[in-house]
Structure formats: structure tokens, C-alpha cells
Design a protein around this motif. Structure first.
Motif, PDB file in Angstrom:
ATOM      1  N   GLY A   1      -1.668  15.296   4.571  1.00 45.78           N
ATOM      2  CA  GLY A   1      -1.532  16.180   5.725  1.00 45.78           C
ATOM      3  C   GLY A   1      -2.736  16.175   6.640  1.00 45.78           C
ATOM      4  O   GLY A   1      -2.682  16.714   7.741  1.00 45.78           O
ATOM      5  N   SER A   2      -3.833  15.548   6.193  1.00 41.09           N
ATOM      6  CA  SER A   2      -5.028  15.465   7.044  1.00 41.09           C
ATOM      7  C   SER A   2      -4.793  14.447   8.153  1.00 41.09           C
ATOM      8  O   SER A   2      -3.832  13.673   8.129  1.00 41.09           O
ATOM      9  N   ILE A   3      -5.671  14.422   9.124  1.00 38.34           N
ATOM     10  CA  ILE A   3      -5.537  13.472  10.237  1.00 38.34           C
ATOM     11  C   ILE A   3      -5.547  12.026   9.737  1.00 38.34           C
ATOM     12  O   ILE A   3      -4.647  11.249  10.107  1.00 38.34           O
ATOM     13  N   PRO A   4      -6.506  11.608   8.895  1.00 36.48           N
ATOM     14  CA  PRO A   4      -6.434  10.220   8.403  1.00 36.48           C
ATOM     15  C   PRO A   4      -5.157   9.942   7.609  1.00 36.48           C
ATOM     16  O   PRO A   4      -4.584   8.855   7.700  1.00 36.48           O
ATOM     17  N   GLY A   5      -4.682  10.927   6.846  1.00 37.42           N
ATOM     18  CA  GLY A   5      -3.454  10.750   6.089  1.00 37.42           C
ATOM     19  C   GLY A   5      -2.251  10.554   6.996  1.00 37.42           C
ATOM     20  O   GLY A   5      -1.378   9.718   6.740  1.00 37.42           O
ATOM     21  N   LYS A   6      -2.213  11.323   8.083  1.00 37.41           N
ATOM     22  CA  LYS A   6      -1.106  11.176   9.039  1.00 37.41           C
ATOM     23  C   LYS A   6      -1.177   9.831   9.761  1.00 37.41           C
ATOM     24  O   LYS A   6      -0.143   9.235  10.052  1.00 37.41           O
ATOM     25  N   VAL A   7      -2.377   9.364  10.032  1.00 35.76           N
ATOM     26  CA  VAL A   7      -2.526   8.042  10.666  1.00 35.76           C
ATOM     27  C   VAL A   7      -2.001   6.957   9.732  1.00 35.76           C
ATOM     28  O   VAL A   7      -1.279   6.050  10.154  1.00 35.76           O
ATOM     29  N   VAL A   8      -2.331   7.072   8.452  1.00 37.82           N
ATOM     30  CA  VAL A   8      -1.839   6.105   7.470  1.00 37.82           C
ATOM     31  C   VAL A   8      -0.323   6.178   7.383  1.00 37.82           C
ATOM     32  O   VAL A   8       0.370   5.153   7.375  1.00 37.82           O
ATOM     33  N   MET A   9       0.228   7.366   7.338  1.00 36.30           N
ATOM     34  CA  MET A   9       1.681   7.518   7.242  1.00 36.30           C
ATOM     35  C   MET A   9       2.378   7.008   8.505  1.00 36.30           C
ATOM     36  O   MET A   9       3.458   6.417   8.428  1.00 36.30           O
ATOM     37  N   PHE A  10       1.767   7.225   9.667  1.00 33.27           N
ATOM     38  CA  PHE A  10       2.336   6.691  10.907  1.00 33.27           C
ATOM     39  C   PHE A  10       2.338   5.159  10.856  1.00 33.27           C
ATOM     40  O   PHE A  10       3.340   4.520  11.193  1.00 33.27           O
ATOM     41  N   GLY A  11       1.233   4.583  10.394  1.00 37.22           N
ATOM     42  CA  GLY A  11       1.164   3.121  10.263  1.00 37.22           C
ATOM     43  C   GLY A  11       2.183   2.588   9.280  1.00 37.22           C
ATOM     44  O   GLY A  11       2.790   1.539   9.512  1.00 37.22           O
ATOM     45  N   LEU A  12       2.401   3.316   8.197  1.00 43.04           N
ATOM     46  CA  LEU A  12       3.420   2.890   7.233  1.00 43.04           C
ATOM     47  C   LEU A  12       4.824   2.993   7.819  1.00 43.04           C
ATOM     48  O   LEU A  12       5.682   2.157   7.547  1.00 43.04           O
ATOM     49  N   THR A  13       5.053   4.004   8.649  1.00 44.06           N
ATOM     50  CA  THR A  13       6.353   4.134   9.301  1.00 44.06           C
ATOM     51  C   THR A  13       6.595   2.955  10.235  1.00 44.06           C
ATOM     52  O   THR A  13       7.677   2.359  10.236  1.00 44.06           O
ATOM     53  N   VAL A  14       5.583   2.601  11.016  1.00 42.80           N
ATOM     54  CA  VAL A  14       5.689   1.426  11.888  1.00 42.80           C
ATOM     55  C   VAL A  14       5.946   0.181  11.040  1.00 42.80           C
ATOM     56  O   VAL A  14       6.801  -0.650  11.374  1.00 42.80           O
ATOM     57  N   SER A  15       5.226   0.061   9.940  1.00 47.10           N
ATOM     58  CA  SER A  15       5.380  -1.106   9.065  1.00 47.10           C
ATOM     59  C   SER A  15       6.785  -1.218   8.504  1.00 47.10           C
ATOM     60  O   SER A  15       7.352  -2.316   8.454  1.00 47.10           O
ATOM     61  N   VAL A  16       7.349  -0.104   8.080  1.00 43.83           N
ATOM     62  CA  VAL A  16       8.709  -0.128   7.526  1.00 43.83           C
ATOM     63  C   VAL A  16       9.689  -0.635   8.571  1.00 43.83           C
ATOM     64  O   VAL A  16      10.498  -1.534   8.306  1.00 43.83           O
ATOM     65  N   PHE A  17       9.642  -0.066   9.761  1.00 42.86           N
ATOM     66  CA  PHE A  17      10.622  -0.445  10.778  1.00 42.86           C
ATOM     67  C   PHE A  17      10.374  -1.852  11.322  1.00 42.86           C
ATOM     68  O   PHE A  17      11.326  -2.584  11.602  1.00 42.86           O
ATOM     69  N   PHE A  18       9.113  -2.245  11.463  1.00 43.13           N
ATOM     70  CA  PHE A  18       8.825  -3.598  11.943  1.00 43.13           C
ATOM     71  C   PHE A  18       9.301  -4.623  10.921  1.00 43.13           C
ATOM     72  O   PHE A  18       9.959  -5.602  11.260  1.00 43.13           O
ATOM     73  N   HIS A  19       8.972  -4.384   9.657  1.00 42.85           N
ATOM     74  CA  HIS A  19       9.352  -5.328   8.608  1.00 42.85           C
ATOM     75  C   HIS A  19      10.870  -5.373   8.439  1.00 42.85           C
ATOM     76  O   HIS A  19      11.441  -6.449   8.199  1.00 42.85           O
TER      77      HIS A  19
ATOM     78  N   VAL B   1       0.850  -1.195   0.000  1.00 42.77           N
ATOM     79  CA  VAL B   1       0.000   0.000   0.000  1.00 42.77           C
ATOM     80  C   VAL B   1       0.885   1.244   0.000  1.00 42.77           C
ATOM     81  O   VAL B   1       0.609   2.221  -0.707  1.00 42.77           O
ATOM     82  N   GLY B   2       1.968   1.207   0.773  1.00 45.43           N
ATOM     83  CA  GLY B   2       2.913   2.315   0.778  1.00 45.43           C
ATOM     84  C   GLY B   2       3.518   2.549  -0.597  1.00 45.43           C
ATOM     85  O   GLY B   2       3.742   3.691  -1.002  1.00 45.43           O
ATOM     86  N   GLY B   3       3.775   1.468  -1.309  1.00 46.44           N
ATOM     87  CA  GLY B   3       4.280   1.603  -2.677  1.00 46.44           C
ATOM     88  C   GLY B   3       3.285   2.310  -3.575  1.00 46.44           C
ATOM     89  O   GLY B   3       3.666   3.110  -4.439  1.00 46.44           O
ATOM     90  N   LEU B   4       2.009   2.035  -3.381  1.00 49.64           N
ATOM     91  CA  LEU B   4       0.972   2.733  -4.162  1.00 49.64           C
ATOM     92  C   LEU B   4       0.926   4.216  -3.803  1.00 49.64           C
ATOM     93  O   LEU B   4       0.709   5.064  -4.670  1.00 49.64           O
ATOM     94  N   ILE B   5       1.144   4.518  -2.531  1.00 45.96           N
ATOM     95  CA  ILE B   5       1.163   5.925  -2.109  1.00 45.96           C
ATOM     96  C   ILE B   5       2.363   6.642  -2.734  1.00 45.96           C
ATOM     97  O   ILE B   5       2.254   7.783  -3.191  1.00 45.96           O
TER      98      ILE B   5
ATOM     99  N   MET C   1      -3.038  18.918  -3.809  1.00 44.47           N
ATOM    100  CA  MET C   1      -4.134  18.071  -3.343  1.00 44.47           C
ATOM    101  C   MET C   1      -3.589  16.819  -2.645  1.00 44.47           C
ATOM    102  O   MET C   1      -4.103  16.411  -1.604  1.00 44.47           O
ATOM    103  N   PHE C   2      -2.538  16.261  -3.207  1.00 45.09           N
ATOM    104  CA  PHE C   2      -1.911  15.085  -2.599  1.00 45.09           C
ATOM    105  C   PHE C   2      -1.393  15.423  -1.199  1.00 45.09           C
ATOM    106  O   PHE C   2      -1.618  14.684  -0.242  1.00 45.09           O
ATOM    107  N   ARG C   3      -0.718  16.566  -1.071  1.00 45.18           N
ATOM    108  CA  ARG C   3      -0.214  16.983   0.244  1.00 45.18           C
ATOM    109  C   ARG C   3      -1.350  17.237   1.215  1.00 45.18           C
ATOM    110  O   ARG C   3      -1.217  16.952   2.406  1.00 45.18           O
ATOM    111  N   ALA C   4      -2.464  17.772   0.737  1.00 46.53           N
ATOM    112  CA  ALA C   4      -3.607  18.033   1.617  1.00 46.53           C
ATOM    113  C   ALA C   4      -4.187  16.726   2.146  1.00 46.53           C
ATOM    114  O   ALA C   4      -4.555  16.629   3.315  1.00 46.53           O
ATOM    115  N   VAL C   5      -4.241  15.716   1.286  1.00 51.19           N
ATOM    116  CA  VAL C   5      -4.769  14.413   1.717  1.00 51.19           C
ATOM    117  C   VAL C   5      -3.848  13.788   2.749  1.00 51.19           C
ATOM    118  O   VAL C   5      -4.291  13.325   3.808  1.00 51.19           O
TER     119      VAL C   5
END
Length: 142
Positions: free
Chosen positions: A75-93, A48-52, A69-73
Motif C-alpha cells: 500500500g506504500s507508494i513504492p509498493g503501488k508503483v511495483v503493482m502498477f508495473g506488474l499490471t502493465v506487465s500482465v497486459f503487455f505480455h 517477480v509478480g509470482g514471488l509477490i 505488514m504485507f498490505r502496508a508494504v
């Protein structure tokens, strides 16, 4: 045939068998099982991160309005939650993959080492994620 006196009970999977008092199953979750499952889940999340990343590149190619528009998405709260999850995923993996490299050398298979390795994977993923997001907050990137 099931009524015959010589019929035996069919074997039951260990996770369905209860303990001596009939209260708790003999089979239970272990940290190494969670690590294995989350390694696979974080691998999927990285797709999913690759698609982003692809969407980021496409928005850059389409010009300032699309990139805004991409930065706005993101930069929103759901976008930051997704990015935080991807950060966790990168380091865990990453940490889990490093453990697999150690296993490929034939080390770390005993129970104590496997459990300690799993704990270290969770600790590294948490610490690295918090460090990256802390640095991002300090530099104004959030």
C-alpha cells in the motif's frame, strides 16, 4: 600481413555502417524490436509478480499481523508503483502472447501487420492498465 596491398577491409555489422553522408546509421530501432524486448522483460517481471503472490499467500498463512505488514508494504507508494508495473506487465505480455498465437497460425508477418500489431499491443496494455487502476480507484481499493 595487414600492410599487403591485396588485404581487404573486414565486413562491418549493418548497425555500425553509416549512411551515405556518414551521419546516421543505416540500422535503426523499430517498434517490433521494442515489442520483442519488452515481451521478454515483462516475462521476467511476471516471475517477480509470482514471488509477490507467494509472499501474499505466506503472509496470509502467518496470520493477521504478517498480512497487515504485507498490505502496508504494497500500500506504500513504492509498493503501488511495483503493482502498477506488474499490471502493465500482465497486459503487455498477454497481448504480445496473443500476437504470437496469431503468428503461429502463419499470419501477421508482413511489415504493415507486424507494426500495427505492435502498436495495438502498446495501446491495449495502456488502456487495460488504466481501466483496472481506474476501477480500483473508484471502488476504493487503492
Amino acid at each position: 600481413m595487414t600492410d599487403s596491398p591485396t588485404a581487404r577491409e573486414r565486413p562491418v555489422s549493418p548497425h555500425l555502417v553509416t549512411g551515405g553522408l556518414g551521419s546516421a546509421p543505416l540500422w535503426r530501432w523499430h517498434i517490433t524490436m521494442w515489442t520483442s524486448i519488452l515481451h521478454r522483460a515483462t516475462g521476467v517481471a511476471l516471475y517477480v509478480g509470482g514471488l509477490i503472490v507467494a509472499a501474499w499467500a505466506i503472509s496470509l498463512a502467518q496470520g493477521p499481523d504478517a498480512y497487515g505488514m504485507f498490505r502496508a508494504v504494497l500500500g506504500s507508494i513504492p509498493g503501488k508503483v511495483v503493482m502498477f508495473g506488474l499490471t502493465v506487465s500482465v497486459f503487455f505480455h498477454l497481448a504480445s502472447g496473443f500476437r504470437h498465437l496469431i503468428w503461429d497460425s502463419g499470419r501477421g508477418f508482413d511489415l504493415k501487420s507486424a507494426n500495427a500489431g505492435s502498436v495495438m499491443i502498446f495501446a491495449f496494455a495502456a488502456a487495460a492498465t488504466l481501466a483496472v487502476w481506474g476501477l480500483a480507484a473508484m471502488t476504493g481499493a487503492l
